[in-house]
Each structure stands twice: as C-alpha cells, then as structure tokens.
Design an enzyme around this catalytic site. Sequence first.
Site, PDB file in Angstrom:
ATOM      1  N   HIS A 149      -3.855   4.849  10.037  1.00  7.78           N
ATOM      2  CA  HIS A 149      -5.199   4.495  10.082  1.00  7.78           C
ATOM      3  C   HIS A 149      -5.389   2.899  10.057  1.00  7.78           C
ATOM      4  O   HIS A 149      -4.287   2.294  10.041  1.00  7.78           O
ATOM      5  CB  HIS A 149      -6.216   4.816   8.839  1.00  7.78           C
ATOM      6  CG  HIS A 149      -6.429   6.185   8.844  1.00  7.78           C
ATOM      7  ND1 HIS A 149      -5.669   7.059   8.009  1.00  7.78           N
ATOM      8  CD2 HIS A 149      -7.497   6.855   9.103  1.00  7.78           C
ATOM      9  CE1 HIS A 149      -6.103   8.450   8.265  1.00  7.78           C
ATOM     10  NE2 HIS A 149      -7.430   8.259   8.929  1.00  7.78           N
TER      11      HIS A 149
ATOM     12  N   ASP B 225      -8.360  -5.069   5.916  1.00  8.94           N
ATOM     13  CA  ASP B 225      -8.152  -5.814   4.522  1.00  8.94           C
ATOM     14  C   ASP B 225      -6.846  -6.520   4.866  1.00  8.94           C
ATOM     15  O   ASP B 225      -6.236  -6.761   3.730  1.00  8.94           O
ATOM     16  CB  ASP B 225      -8.245  -4.980   3.327  1.00  8.94           C
ATOM     17  CG  ASP B 225      -7.403  -3.711   3.637  1.00  8.94           C
ATOM     18  OD1 ASP B 225      -6.528  -3.749   4.558  1.00  8.94           O
ATOM     19  OD2 ASP B 225      -7.373  -2.888   2.740  1.00  8.94           O
TER      20      ASP B 225
ATOM     21  N   CYS C  77      -2.093   0.832   8.985  1.00 10.56           N
ATOM     22  CA  CYS C  77      -1.330   1.467   7.834  1.00 10.56           C
ATOM     23  C   CYS C  77      -0.551   2.588   8.555  1.00 10.56           C
ATOM     24  O   CYS C  77      -1.576   3.578   9.033  1.00 10.56           O
ATOM     25  CB  CYS C  77      -2.355   1.980   7.021  1.00 10.56           C
ATOM     26  SG  CYS C  77      -1.506   2.735   5.289  1.00 10.56           S
TER      27      CYS C  77
ATOM     28  N   CYS D 161       0.894  -1.337   0.025  1.00 14.77           N
ATOM     29  CA  CYS D 161       0.076  -0.070   0.030  1.00 14.77           C
ATOM     30  C   CYS D 161       0.687   1.250  -0.115  1.00 14.77           C
ATOM     31  O   CYS D 161       0.358   2.443  -0.229  1.00 14.77           O
ATOM     32  CB  CYS D 161      -0.848  -0.080   1.149  1.00 14.77           C
ATOM     33  SG  CYS D 161      -0.147   0.307   2.806  1.00 14.77           S
TER      34      CYS D 161
ATOM     35  N   ARG E  41      -5.116  -4.681   9.086  1.00 17.07           N
ATOM     36  CA  ARG E  41      -3.920  -3.637   8.739  1.00 17.07           C
ATOM     37  C   ARG E  41      -3.891  -2.548   9.307  1.00 17.07           C
ATOM     38  O   ARG E  41      -4.515  -1.518   8.973  1.00 17.07           O
ATOM     39  CB  ARG E  41      -4.088  -3.626   7.369  1.00 17.07           C
ATOM     40  CG  ARG E  41      -3.061  -2.879   6.596  1.00 17.07           C
ATOM     41  CD  ARG E  41      -3.044  -2.987   4.970  1.00 17.07           C
ATOM     42  NE  ARG E  41      -4.226  -2.424   4.470  1.00 17.07           N
ATOM     43  CZ  ARG E  41      -4.529  -1.089   4.034  1.00 17.07           C
ATOM     44  NH1 ARG E  41      -3.253  -0.439   3.980  1.00 17.07           N
ATOM     45  NH2 ARG E  41      -5.333  -0.516   3.224  1.00 17.07           N
TER      46      ARG E  41
ATOM     47  N   HIS F  57      -0.664  11.296  15.908  1.00 14.29           N
ATOM     48  CA  HIS F  57      -1.436  10.669  14.641  1.00 14.29           C
ATOM     49  C   HIS F  57      -0.303   9.652  14.292  1.00 14.29           C
ATOM     50  O   HIS F  57       0.803   9.817  13.946  1.00 14.29           O
ATOM     51  CB  HIS F  57      -1.788  11.550  13.729  1.00 14.29           C
ATOM     52  CG  HIS F  57      -2.161  10.804  12.372  1.00 14.29           C
ATOM     53  ND1 HIS F  57      -3.453  10.428  12.293  1.00 14.29           N
ATOM     54  CD2 HIS F  57      -1.675  10.810  11.279  1.00 14.29           C
ATOM     55  CE1 HIS F  57      -3.692   9.995  11.180  1.00 14.29           C
ATOM     56  NE2 HIS F  57      -2.427  10.033  10.678  1.00 14.29           N
TER      57      HIS F  57
END
Length: 133
Positions: free
Chosen positions: A106, A110, A120, A66, A118, A103
């Site tokens: 996310h 999937d 990410c 990704c 996952r 932060h």
Amino acid sequence: MENIDPTSDSEWRDKLSDNEYQVLRLKGTEPPNSGKYNIHNEIGIYYCAGCDAKLFHSESKFQSGCGWPSFTEKIEDDAIEYIKDNSHGMNRTEVVCASCKGHLGHVFNDGPKPKYIRYCINSISLKFRTELV
Ligand code: FE
C-alpha cells in the site's frame, strides 16, 4: 529472462512459491518485521518477484520502522498502479505492479519530507539485484 510471464491462475501457482502466490496474487500481507528486505541497505534495484519489472531503486528506500520495506518513490512513472482498497474497515490505496498486476503493498502519506509518500511493500513481492540488467 527465464520464461514468459504467466497469464492464468494455474500458471501463477506453478511459477510462484505458496507464500509468493498468497501475497502477489491473493493480496496477502507478510507478517511485520519478517521480510528479507525490511532491513536491507545494499545499493541496487528492487524488481517485481512475479514478472521481473523494475519497481524501486535503493536510493528511495528508507527505514520507516513500520515492519516492511518502505520507499519514497517508484523507479518510473508507469511502474506501479493504484487501486482503492476499502478492505478491513480502512480506506487505503493498494499498489500493484503495472506489468503483472501483482499485489505489492500500500502507499501512505506519512513518509519523509518533501513528498510525504511511503510505499509500504511486502519483501516477498520484491527481488533485489545489485546491478541493472
Ligand atoms: Fe510484476
């Protein structure tokens, strides 16, 4: 540990680089395939770049394709907090460091079997070390 965790915005600005500040404190996103941990397979621990809390073990890292470092699970139950994120016309779940609320990225559903999770995560929100401290 080199210093006490910042408590104010100006302290975060002093502690973090401009790019770290943009992602960790302003919820920015580093460009895909740009981060230093996107393709990174050493064995060790990924810590929060803001406060040094433990977040992920390399055992849970996988190559999702990704463009950002991807993990199947957090290192400890209380390492990460979840926030509903409806920005940019999407319904996503933001993940932040439970300690400093920085932060991270996310979490999506999937990922690989059996949990299909996952995480990410922006490379810039992480600091990798090969040994536990
Ligand atoms: Fe943190």
